[in-house]
Design an enzyme around this catalytic site. Structure first.
Site, PDB file in Angstrom:
ATOM      1  N   TYR A  87       0.986  -1.199  -0.079  1.00 19.03           N
ATOM      2  CA  TYR A  87       0.193   0.123  -0.153  1.00 19.03           C
ATOM      3  C   TYR A  87       0.634   0.745  -0.065  1.00 19.03           C
ATOM      4  O   TYR A  87       0.725   1.901  -1.228  1.00 19.03           O
ATOM      5  CB  TYR A  87      -0.648   0.248   1.370  1.00 19.03           C
ATOM      6  CG  TYR A  87      -2.287   1.117   1.945  1.00 19.03           C
ATOM      7  CD1 TYR A  87      -3.105   0.965   0.277  1.00 19.03           C
ATOM      8  CD2 TYR A  87      -2.142   2.217   1.938  1.00 19.03           C
ATOM      9  CE1 TYR A  87      -4.073   2.368   0.477  1.00 19.03           C
ATOM     10  CE2 TYR A  87      -2.676   3.410   2.244  1.00 19.03           C
ATOM     11  CZ  TYR A  87      -3.522   3.140   1.239  1.00 19.03           C
ATOM     12  OH  TYR A  87      -4.556   4.167   1.323  1.00 19.03           O
ATOM     13  N   VAL A 122      -9.680   1.241  12.856  1.00 15.81           N
ATOM     14  CA  VAL A 122     -10.003   2.269  14.513  1.00 15.81           C
ATOM     15  C   VAL A 122     -11.674   2.036  14.633  1.00 15.81           C
ATOM     16  O   VAL A 122     -12.064   1.560  15.123  1.00 15.81           O
ATOM     17  CB  VAL A 122      -8.603   2.040  15.075  1.00 15.81           C
ATOM     18  CG1 VAL A 122      -8.853   4.101  14.301  1.00 15.81           C
ATOM     19  CG2 VAL A 122      -9.264   2.972  16.687  1.00 15.81           C
TER      20      VAL A 122
HETATM   21  P1  NAD Z   1     -12.905   1.255   0.368  1.00 17.78           P
HETATM   22  O1  NAD Z   1     -12.277   0.660  -0.243  1.00 17.78           O
HETATM   23  O2  NAD Z   1     -14.203   2.084   0.571  1.00 17.78           O
HETATM   24  O3  NAD Z   1     -12.662   2.578  -1.505  1.00 17.78           O
HETATM   25  C1  NAD Z   1     -11.773   1.920  -2.443  1.00 17.78           C
HETATM   26  C2  NAD Z   1     -12.640   1.756  -4.167  1.00 17.78           C
HETATM   27  O4  NAD Z   1     -11.641   1.245  -4.783  1.00 17.78           O
HETATM   28  C3  NAD Z   1     -13.998   0.748  -3.556  1.00 17.78           C
HETATM   29  O5  NAD Z   1     -14.925   0.840  -3.997  1.00 17.78           O
HETATM   30  C4  NAD Z   1     -13.244  -0.616  -4.516  1.00 17.78           C
HETATM   31  O6  NAD Z   1     -13.767  -1.595  -4.502  1.00 17.78           O
HETATM   32  C5  NAD Z   1     -12.272  -0.206  -5.480  1.00 17.78           C
HETATM   33  N1  NAD Z   1     -11.682  -0.410  -6.549  1.00 17.78           N
HETATM   34  C6  NAD Z   1     -10.306  -0.968  -5.556  1.00 17.78           C
HETATM   35  N2  NAD Z   1      -9.841  -1.436  -6.034  1.00 17.78           N
HETATM   36  C7  NAD Z   1      -9.814  -1.398  -7.247  1.00 17.78           C
HETATM   37  C8  NAD Z   1      -8.968  -1.396  -8.835  1.00 17.78           C
HETATM   38  N3  NAD Z   1      -8.335  -2.316  -9.132  1.00 17.78           N
HETATM   39  N4  NAD Z   1     -10.698  -1.365  -9.630  1.00 17.78           N
HETATM   40  C9  NAD Z   1     -11.255  -0.993  -9.544  1.00 17.78           C
HETATM   41  N5  NAD Z   1     -11.469  -0.236  -8.631  1.00 17.78           N
HETATM   42  C10 NAD Z   1     -10.819  -0.991  -7.935  1.00 17.78           C
HETATM   43  O7  NAD Z   1     -11.794   2.985   0.784  1.00 17.78           O
HETATM   44  P2  NAD Z   1     -12.022   4.049   0.647  1.00 17.78           P
HETATM   45  O8  NAD Z   1     -11.794   4.667   1.810  1.00 17.78           O
HETATM   46  O9  NAD Z   1     -13.018   5.339   0.389  1.00 17.78           O
HETATM   47  O10 NAD Z   1     -10.233   5.018   0.757  1.00 17.78           O
HETATM   48  C11 NAD Z   1     -10.944   5.776  -1.312  1.00 17.78           C
HETATM   49  C12 NAD Z   1      -9.335   6.346  -1.075  1.00 17.78           C
HETATM   50  O11 NAD Z   1      -8.114   7.330  -1.117  1.00 17.78           O
HETATM   51  C13 NAD Z   1      -8.219   4.703  -1.483  1.00 17.78           C
HETATM   52  O12 NAD Z   1      -8.013   5.510  -3.321  1.00 17.78           O
HETATM   53  C14 NAD Z   1      -7.222   5.028  -0.123  1.00 17.78           C
HETATM   54  O13 NAD Z   1      -5.630   4.534  -1.084  1.00 17.78           O
HETATM   55  C15 NAD Z   1      -7.032   6.827  -0.142  1.00 17.78           C
HETATM   56  N6  NAD Z   1      -7.111   6.565   1.298  1.00 17.78           N
HETATM   57  C16 NAD Z   1      -8.028   6.472   1.674  1.00 17.78           C
HETATM   58  C17 NAD Z   1      -7.920   6.936   2.818  1.00 17.78           C
HETATM   59  C18 NAD Z   1      -9.069   6.187   4.507  1.00 17.78           C
HETATM   60  O14 NAD Z   1      -8.921   7.098   5.953  1.00 17.78           O
HETATM   61  N7  NAD Z   1     -10.007   6.641   4.000  1.00 17.78           N
HETATM   62  C19 NAD Z   1      -6.893   7.400   4.057  1.00 17.78           C
HETATM   63  C20 NAD Z   1      -5.332   7.679   3.470  1.00 17.78           C
HETATM   64  C21 NAD Z   1      -5.523   7.655   1.808  1.00 17.78           C
HETATM   65  N1  UDP Z   2      -6.633  -0.009  16.624  1.00 17.19           N
HETATM   66  C1  UDP Z   2      -6.531  -0.846  17.427  1.00 17.19           C
HETATM   67  N2  UDP Z   2      -7.543  -0.991  17.173  1.00 17.19           N
HETATM   68  C2  UDP Z   2      -8.603  -1.760  15.857  1.00 17.19           C
HETATM   69  C3  UDP Z   2      -8.487  -0.923  14.937  1.00 17.19           C
HETATM   70  C4  UDP Z   2      -7.313  -0.370  14.873  1.00 17.19           C
HETATM   71  O1  UDP Z   2      -6.162   0.126  18.156  1.00 17.19           O
HETATM   72  O2  UDP Z   2      -9.599  -2.125  15.642  1.00 17.19           O
HETATM   73  C5  UDP Z   2      -4.939   0.475  16.111  1.00 17.19           C
HETATM   74  C6  UDP Z   2      -4.168   0.243  14.823  1.00 17.19           C
HETATM   75  O3  UDP Z   2      -2.855  -0.164  15.436  1.00 17.19           O
HETATM   76  C7  UDP Z   2      -3.492   2.248  14.632  1.00 17.19           C
HETATM   77  C8  UDP Z   2      -4.699   2.739  14.421  1.00 17.19           C
HETATM   78  O4  UDP Z   2      -5.940   2.527  15.134  1.00 17.19           O
HETATM   79  O5  UDP Z   2      -2.349   2.459  15.325  1.00 17.19           O
HETATM   80  C9  UDP Z   2      -4.838   3.587  13.448  1.00 17.19           C
HETATM   81  O6  UDP Z   2      -5.983   1.671  12.783  1.00 17.19           O
HETATM   82  P1  UDP Z   2      -5.826   2.369  11.680  1.00 17.19           P
HETATM   83  O7  UDP Z   2      -6.224   0.543  10.540  1.00 17.19           O
HETATM   84  O8  UDP Z   2      -7.685   2.499  10.898  1.00 17.19           O
HETATM   85  O9  UDP Z   2      -5.129   2.693  10.335  1.00 17.19           O
HETATM   86  P2  UDP Z   2      -3.953   2.940   9.950  1.00 17.19           P
HETATM   87  O10 UDP Z   2      -2.728   2.229  10.870  1.00 17.19           O
HETATM   88  O11 UDP Z   2      -3.455   2.142   8.551  1.00 17.19           O
HETATM   89  O12 UDP Z   2      -3.444   4.469  10.091  1.00 17.19           O
END
Ligand code: NAD
Ligand code: UDP
Ligand code: UDP
Length: 320
Positions: A143, A185
């Site tokens: 990732y 989380v």
């Molecule tokens: P999500 O998993 O809900 O959405 C991702 C979407 O992409 C899903 O609908 C999935 O079906 C689709 N997808 C995955 N692989 C695919 C492929 N090969 N072809 C077509 N569709 C595909 O995640 P999200 O939380 O909505 O995140 C959206 C974007 O934002 C992602 O790129 C993620 O890396 C980025 N992002 C999210 C967070 C967060 O906290 N949610 C933080 C940092 C970055």
């Molecule tokens: N985490 C936790 N309990 C859970 C899920 C996640 O304590 O049930 C912790 C995890 O180890 C991390 C933080 O919460 O330190 C955020 O985790 P998340 O997977 O939401 O996002 P990311 O690690 O990608 O920031």
């Protein structure tokens, strides 16, 4: 405008599509439904300006659009680690295809990158010029290294082919429509508290994160897309909480009787994370508006309605 949203059936993408449709744009959503769902977009199915295409972005596709919001990629560790090679393909081949498309039709291209490009950061809070502390061979690498290559591809298409790019580094975002089994989380704690199960804190809970409500994030993405700066720009909420504080807040808001139990910390789990959002403030005039307690209340309501009678009754207090 005609706007392509990859990953538009997912959590952030579906909220973004709601905003774009409400503003009167034509929207094409591309999604392979790995973590996304048609139910997130049901209300637009009969709208003449909306089109949903089931497609995997690791395969080429030709479409004519003015802007591309490139969000397709699983975001939660359990989903992106389930098939790590696929995660890399999505980030590398998928992003390449979408940049190739943007180049061909001269569309503006916004990449949803991540705070994970900073890895386990040695600089706190993280500014965009910090280059990160990333393990290239760990279980999160598919990732975070994948997103780093996606950023490189975006900047190379910009330099080599004049593609108009925008790069957002998104920090932990939460809100309605997160999956119950998402593993992140906020959703874990809310679901556990609603079920009356113990809240699972990994490690001793002293690691920190900064949580941005999804409507704030979507506003930031749209300002970045339509502004003049290519980025990268951090988008996140600078209010920092320990994971134990978050657990206690959810416990108090949902179910004061729920226990907190401690489980092992996953490998490569970043210890601290908090965005420096000076760029977003000055370049985009953006900062988050929704405080954690308010966002959690909306998120809890959504989970409760989806989980129905299994949910316990809310207590509207919070220690935050
Ligand atoms: P999500 O998993 O809900 O959405 C991702 C979407 O992409 C899903 O609908 C999935 O079906 C689709 N997808 C995955 N692989 C695919 C492929 N090969 N072809 C077509 N569709 C595909 O995640 P999200 O939380 O909505 O995140 C959206 C974007 O934002 C992602 O790129 C993620 O890396 C980025 N992002 C999210 C967070 C967060 O906290 N949610 C933080 C940092 C970055
Ligand atoms: N985490 C936790 N309990 C859970 C899920 C996640 O304590 O049930 C912790 C995890 O180890 C991390 C933080 O919460 O330190 C955020 O985790 P998340 O997977 O939401 O996002 P990311 O690690 O990608 O920031
Ligand atoms: N591509 C795509 N849709 C398009 C244009 C390109 O999926 O509308 C794909 C194309 O198949 C290629 C990638 O994007 O795999 C990169 O395209 P580019 O034109 O930059 O490179 P080339 O095709 O010359 O290798």
């Amino acid at each position: 405008m005609r706007i392509l949203v990859t990953g538009g059936a997912g959590f952030i993408g579906s909220h973004l599509i709601d905003r774009l449709m409400t503003e009167g744009h034509e929207v094409i959503c591309l999604d392979n439904f790995y973590t996304g769902h048609r139910r997130n977009l049901l209300k637009w199915f009969d709208h003449p300006y909306f089109e949903l295409i089931r497609h995997d972005i690791t395969e080429p596709i030709r479409l004519e659009v003015d802007q591309v919001y490139h969000l397709a990629c699983p975001a939660s560790p359990i989903h992106y680690q389930y098939n790590p090679v696929k995660t890399i393909k999505t980030n590398v081949m998928g992003t390449l295809n979408m940049l190739g498309l943007a180049k061909r039709v001269k569309a503006r291209f916004l990449l949803a990158s991540t705070s994970e490009v900073y890895g386990d950061p040695e600089v706190h809070p993280q500014t965009e010029d910090y280059r990160g502390n990333v393990n290239p061979i760990g279980i999160r690498s598919c990732y975070d290294e994948g997103k780093r290559v996606a950023e490189t591809l975006a900047f190379d298409y910009h330099r080599q082919n004049d593609v108009e790019i925008r790069v957002a580094r998104i920090f932990n975002t939460y809100g309605p429509r997160m999956l119950e089994n998402d593993g992140r989380v906020v959703s874990n704690f809310v679901v556990q508290a609603l079920r009356g199960q113990p809240l699972t804190v990994y490690g001793n809970g002293s690691q920190t994160r900064s949580f941005c409500f999804v409507s704030d994030l979507v506003e930031g993405l749209m300002r970045l897309m339509n502004g003049d700066h290519i980025g990268p720009v951090n988008l996140g909420n600078p209010d920092e909480y320990t994971i134990l504080q978050l657990a206690e807040a959810v416990q108090q808001m949902v179910n004061p009787d729920a226990d907190i139990k401690f489980e092992p910390l996953p490998q490569d789990d970043p210890r601290r994370r908090k965005p420096d959002i000076t760029r977003a403030r000055t370049w985009l005039g953006w900062q988050p508006a929704v405080p954690l307690t308010e966002g959690l209340t909306l998120t809890i309501e959504d989970f409760r309605s989806r989980m129905g009678d299994r949910a316990a009754t809310a207590q509207p207090t919070s220690p935050l």
